[in-house]
Write a protein that holds these residues in place. Structure first.
Motif, PDB file in Angstrom:
ATOM      1  N   ASN A   4      26.512  26.810  26.817  1.00 48.58           N
ATOM      2  CA  ASN A   4      25.529  26.675  25.851  1.00 48.58           C
ATOM      3  C   ASN A   4      25.501  27.897  24.804  1.00 48.58           C
ATOM      4  O   ASN A   4      25.954  28.944  25.441  1.00 48.58           O
TER       5      ASN A   4
ATOM      6  N   GLY B 109      18.869  27.200  27.906  1.00 46.39           N
ATOM      7  CA  GLY B 109      18.189  26.208  27.752  1.00 46.39           C
ATOM      8  C   GLY B 109      18.544  25.026  26.801  1.00 46.39           C
ATOM      9  O   GLY B 109      17.575  24.303  26.412  1.00 46.39           O
ATOM     10  N   SER B 110      19.742  25.023  26.473  1.00 48.15           N
ATOM     11  CA  SER B 110      20.337  24.146  25.493  1.00 48.15           C
ATOM     12  C   SER B 110      20.324  22.711  26.216  1.00 48.15           C
ATOM     13  O   SER B 110      20.587  21.749  25.787  1.00 48.15           O
ATOM     14  N   GLY B 111      20.487  22.931  27.487  1.00 47.39           N
ATOM     15  CA  GLY B 111      20.925  21.528  28.218  1.00 47.39           C
ATOM     16  C   GLY B 111      22.502  21.506  28.789  1.00 47.39           C
ATOM     17  O   GLY B 111      22.835  20.461  29.190  1.00 47.39           O
ATOM     18  N   ALA B 112      23.257  22.926  28.777  1.00 47.06           N
ATOM     19  CA  ALA B 112      24.370  22.907  29.218  1.00 47.06           C
ATOM     20  C   ALA B 112      24.519  22.249  30.844  1.00 47.06           C
ATOM     21  O   ALA B 112      25.513  21.530  31.328  1.00 47.06           O
ATOM     22  N   SER B 113      23.700  22.628  31.789  1.00 46.48           N
ATOM     23  CA  SER B 113      23.717  22.708  33.244  1.00 46.48           C
ATOM     24  C   SER B 113      23.410  21.150  33.336  1.00 46.48           C
ATOM     25  O   SER B 113      24.014  20.505  34.117  1.00 46.48           O
ATOM     26  N   MET B 114      22.384  20.608  32.697  1.00 44.03           N
ATOM     27  CA  MET B 114      22.128  19.171  32.720  1.00 44.03           C
ATOM     28  C   MET B 114      23.325  18.154  32.265  1.00 44.03           C
ATOM     29  O   MET B 114      23.762  17.399  32.948  1.00 44.03           O
TER      30      MET B 114
ATOM     31  N   TYR C 198      20.144  20.530  40.688  1.00 42.53           N
ATOM     32  CA  TYR C 198      20.329  19.530  40.067  1.00 42.53           C
ATOM     33  C   TYR C 198      20.786  18.223  40.596  1.00 42.53           C
ATOM     34  O   TYR C 198      20.790  17.309  40.341  1.00 42.53           O
TER      35      TYR C 198
ATOM     36  N   ASN D 245      22.438  18.460  21.721  1.00 41.22           N
ATOM     37  CA  ASN D 245      21.584  18.078  22.632  1.00 41.22           C
ATOM     38  C   ASN D 245      20.010  17.721  22.115  1.00 41.22           C
ATOM     39  O   ASN D 245      19.873  18.410  21.203  1.00 41.22           O
ATOM     40  N   ARG D 246      19.370  16.992  22.979  1.00 41.99           N
ATOM     41  CA  ARG D 246      18.042  16.975  22.339  1.00 41.99           C
ATOM     42  C   ARG D 246      17.990  16.449  21.133  1.00 41.99           C
ATOM     43  O   ARG D 246      17.074  16.668  20.113  1.00 41.99           O
TER      44      ARG D 246
ATOM     45  N   PRO E 222      20.583  12.206  22.983  1.00 43.92           N
ATOM     46  CA  PRO E 222      19.492  12.172  22.516  1.00 43.92           C
ATOM     47  C   PRO E 222      18.387  12.885  23.338  1.00 43.92           C
ATOM     48  O   PRO E 222      18.636  13.129  24.615  1.00 43.92           O
ATOM     49  N   ASN E 223      17.207  13.299  22.555  1.00 48.18           N
ATOM     50  CA  ASN E 223      16.244  13.805  23.475  1.00 48.18           C
ATOM     51  C   ASN E 223      15.397  12.941  24.224  1.00 48.18           C
ATOM     52  O   ASN E 223      15.089  11.943  23.880  1.00 48.18           O
ATOM     53  N   HIS E 224      15.279  13.148  25.541  1.00 44.24           N
ATOM     54  CA  HIS E 224      14.503  12.345  26.177  1.00 44.24           C
ATOM     55  C   HIS E 224      14.219  12.953  27.314  1.00 44.24           C
ATOM     56  O   HIS E 224      14.335  13.038  28.490  1.00 44.24           O
ATOM     57  N   TYR E 225      13.114  13.637  27.064  1.00 42.41           N
ATOM     58  CA  TYR E 225      12.180  14.884  27.788  1.00 42.41           C
ATOM     59  C   TYR E 225      11.985  14.223  29.413  1.00 42.41           C
ATOM     60  O   TYR E 225      12.249  14.883  30.544  1.00 42.41           O
TER      61      TYR E 225
ATOM     62  N   ALA F 141      15.085  13.446  31.498  1.00 42.86           N
ATOM     63  CA  ALA F 141      15.714  14.830  31.720  1.00 42.86           C
ATOM     64  C   ALA F 141      15.026  15.625  32.806  1.00 42.86           C
ATOM     65  O   ALA F 141      15.549  15.911  33.784  1.00 42.86           O
TER      66      ALA F 141
ATOM     67  N   ILE G 108      16.208  16.445  36.911  1.00 42.80           N
ATOM     68  CA  ILE G 108      16.440  17.838  37.219  1.00 42.80           C
ATOM     69  C   ILE G 108      15.335  18.420  38.134  1.00 42.80           C
ATOM     70  O   ILE G 108      15.767  18.918  39.394  1.00 42.80           O
TER      71      ILE G 108
HETATM   72  N1  LIG Z   1      18.748  15.520  26.291  1.00 45.76           N
HETATM   73  C1  LIG Z   1      17.438  16.122  26.902  1.00 45.76           C
HETATM   74  N2  LIG Z   1      16.418  15.774  26.562  1.00 45.76           N
HETATM   75  C2  LIG Z   1      15.095  16.169  26.740  1.00 45.76           C
HETATM   76  N3  LIG Z   1      15.241  17.325  27.457  1.00 45.76           N
HETATM   77  C3  LIG Z   1      16.290  17.990  27.999  1.00 45.76           C
HETATM   78  C4  LIG Z   1      17.586  17.337  27.573  1.00 45.76           C
HETATM   79  N4  LIG Z   1      18.572  18.266  28.122  1.00 45.76           N
HETATM   80  C5  LIG Z   1      18.046  18.963  28.780  1.00 45.76           C
HETATM   81  N5  LIG Z   1      16.630  18.962  28.647  1.00 45.76           N
HETATM   82  C6  LIG Z   1      15.903  20.234  29.385  1.00 45.76           C
HETATM   83  O1  LIG Z   1      16.136  21.239  28.732  1.00 45.76           O
HETATM   84  C7  LIG Z   1      15.782  22.138  30.001  1.00 45.76           C
HETATM   85  C8  LIG Z   1      17.102  23.067  30.035  1.00 45.76           C
HETATM   86  O2  LIG Z   1      18.270  22.483  30.557  1.00 45.76           O
HETATM   87  P1  LIG Z   1      19.496  23.070  31.423  1.00 45.76           P
HETATM   88  O3  LIG Z   1      20.646  21.894  31.491  1.00 45.76           O
HETATM   89  O4  LIG Z   1      18.876  23.761  32.364  1.00 45.76           O
HETATM   90  O5  LIG Z   1      19.911  24.121  29.900  1.00 45.76           O
HETATM   91  P2  LIG Z   1      21.000  25.243  30.079  1.00 45.76           P
HETATM   92  O6  LIG Z   1      21.777  25.159  31.222  1.00 45.76           O
HETATM   93  O7  LIG Z   1      21.660  25.011  28.737  1.00 45.76           O
HETATM   94  O8  LIG Z   1      20.093  26.728  30.109  1.00 45.76           O
HETATM   95  C9  LIG Z   1      15.770  21.524  31.171  1.00 45.76           C
HETATM   96  O9  LIG Z   1      14.595  21.464  31.811  1.00 45.76           O
HETATM   97  C10 LIG Z   1      15.923  19.968  30.757  1.00 45.76           C
HETATM   98  O10 LIG Z   1      14.701  18.983  31.299  1.00 45.76           O
END
Ligand SMILES: Nc1ncnc2c1ncn2[C@@H]1O[C@H](COP(=O)(O)OP(=O)(O)O)[C@@H](O)[C@H]1O
Ligand SMILES: [Mg+2]
Length: 359
Positions: free
Chosen positions: A105, A109-114, A146, A275-276, A301-304, A307, A311
């Motif tokens: 990322n 918090g960008s969503g890299a791990s997800m 995860y 992401n999002r 897409p954003n899908h809180y 996601a 997690i």
């Molecule tokens: N596409 C998405 N839509 C909504 N929420 C998301 C999305 N991708 C990630 N998130 C949220 O963002 C948060 C951070 O994700 P994470 O993968 O841990 O980020 P990073 O590894 O970049 O720090 C998580 O709590 C997750 O629920």
């Protein structure tokens, strides 16, 4: 640019270049040399000659040139030719080992791990690919959550055994998810300082894991240290995850600039994932492409709800909802990595003839 005063353009060259490009403007002694010498290890050859110069073209064919271009051909033809050789070389390399994909990322918090986790899960897919997901965040890594795995072993044990490790024993240091995905956990129980990691050992590990996997997906911290630098350097693709905000884009631009200038990661190895993604965000896709000088980006897409459920429960997206847009976008990302490229390359003659016929 070689001018070694020798007919052999590779005379005394200690490290072979990836491609040999000869520009022949008459008096083609280098090309003649290449055409007349016996078999030897030689990089792929591209010859650029004068329009309608059939003598040079014949020499090029005898020298085993992969392509013959004339001076009047557009620059793009040369770029395409180089690209084709590059792709072939890459395919050849991948026939021997798996692809390395590093997800990073620009901003936490960008969503890299997800994305790393679900991309790796998706890559196992129906094809049953061998995939290992590596948690490179050795200080804070928690990828095991995860996937709802409690790791008994991880990177630290693997590093201790790296010098004796072989293809048979390597899987003992990863934890298997029910899907077949293997996780190299960071083992955050014993946090380590990155400087405590032996790069030689890490490199040995990577080599073994690439040899037994179709894909190694790495969730990497964004900072550059010798460990992350090793993975960036060897990556086939670096996925940079950003969100639609100015600080994200600025950080990503900086990261990409550093990856390029410090580590020599070429732009075509970098893929930006927005992401999002939402359509009505203030920072639009066009702005991001422009700021990062890219023709395309991948959107997720954003899908809180989905996601965070994934997690929080440790269940991959596809196992919760395979039809959700979020899951599908990860699948598209995976498809871009596994799509077979079987289109046969045209021969030198097929490619060069049109330029002669055009005359
Ligand atoms: N596409 C998405 N839509 C909504 N929420 C998301 C999305 N991708 C990630 N998130 C949220 O963002 C948060 C951070 O994700 P994470 O993968 O841990 O980020 P990073 O590894 O970049 O720090 C998580 O709590 C997750 O629920
Ligand atoms: Mg992370």
């Amino acid at each position: 640019m070689l001018s070694n005063g020798h007919a052999d353009p590779l005379h005394d060259v200690s490290t072979l270049p990836d491609i040999l490009l000869l520009h022949c403007t008459g008096g083609d002694s280098e090309l003649e040399f290449l055409a007349n010498q016996g078999v030897r290890e030689q990089p792929p050859l591209i010859v650029c000659g004068r329009d309608g110069d059939t003598v040079t073209m014949r020499l090029a064919m005898r020298a085993g040139a992969r392509d013959y271009l004339t001076e009047s051909m557009p620059k793009q033809d040369l770029l395409n030719s180089i690209q084709r050789i590059r792709d072939e070389t890459a395919r050849h390399r991948h026939a021997e080992h798996g692809k390395l994909i590093v997800v990073v990322n620009g901003k936490g918090g960008s969503g890299a791990s997800m994305i790393a986790t679900n991309l790796a899960h998706s890559l196992v897919g129906d094809e049953g690919n061998e995939v290992t997901l590596v948690d490179l965040d050795l200080q804070f890594g928690g990828l095991c959550r995860y996937l709802d795995i409690s790791p008994e072993v991880g990177m630290m044990q693997a590093l201790e055994s790296a010098t004796e490790m072989d293809e048979m024993s390597a899987d003992a240091y990863t934890c298997r998810h029910s899907s077949g995905l293997k996780l190299m956990a960071a083992q955050s129980k014993q946090p380590v300082m990155p400087r405590g990691v032996s790069i030689e050992r890490l490199e040995a590990l990577l080599k073994v894991y690439l040899s037994i996997n179709d894909f190694v997906v790495v969730d990497s911290p964004a900072h550059l240290d010798p460990a992350t630098a090793l993975f960036f350097d060897k990556a086939d693709h670096v996925f940079v995850v950003v969100q639609q905000s100015l600080p994200h884009v600025q950080d990503a631009a900086r990261l990409m600039q550093i990856l390029g200038s410090e580590l020599g990661v070429s732009r075509d190895r970098m893929v930006v994932i927005v992401n999002r993604f939402t359509k009505n965000a203030e920072v639009e896709i066009g702005d991001i492409k422009k700021a990062l000088r890219l023709n395309s980006v991948h959107t997720v897409p954003n899908h809180y709800k989905l996601a965070s459920e994934s997690i929080n429960t440790g269940v991959p997206l596809a196992d919760i909802s395979s039809s959700a847009g979020l899951t599908k976008s990860i699948r598209r990302l995976k498809d871009s990595l596994v799509e077979p490229d079987d289109s046969p390359n045209p021969t030198l003659l097929e490619r060069s003839l049109p330029s002669f016929l055009r005359r």
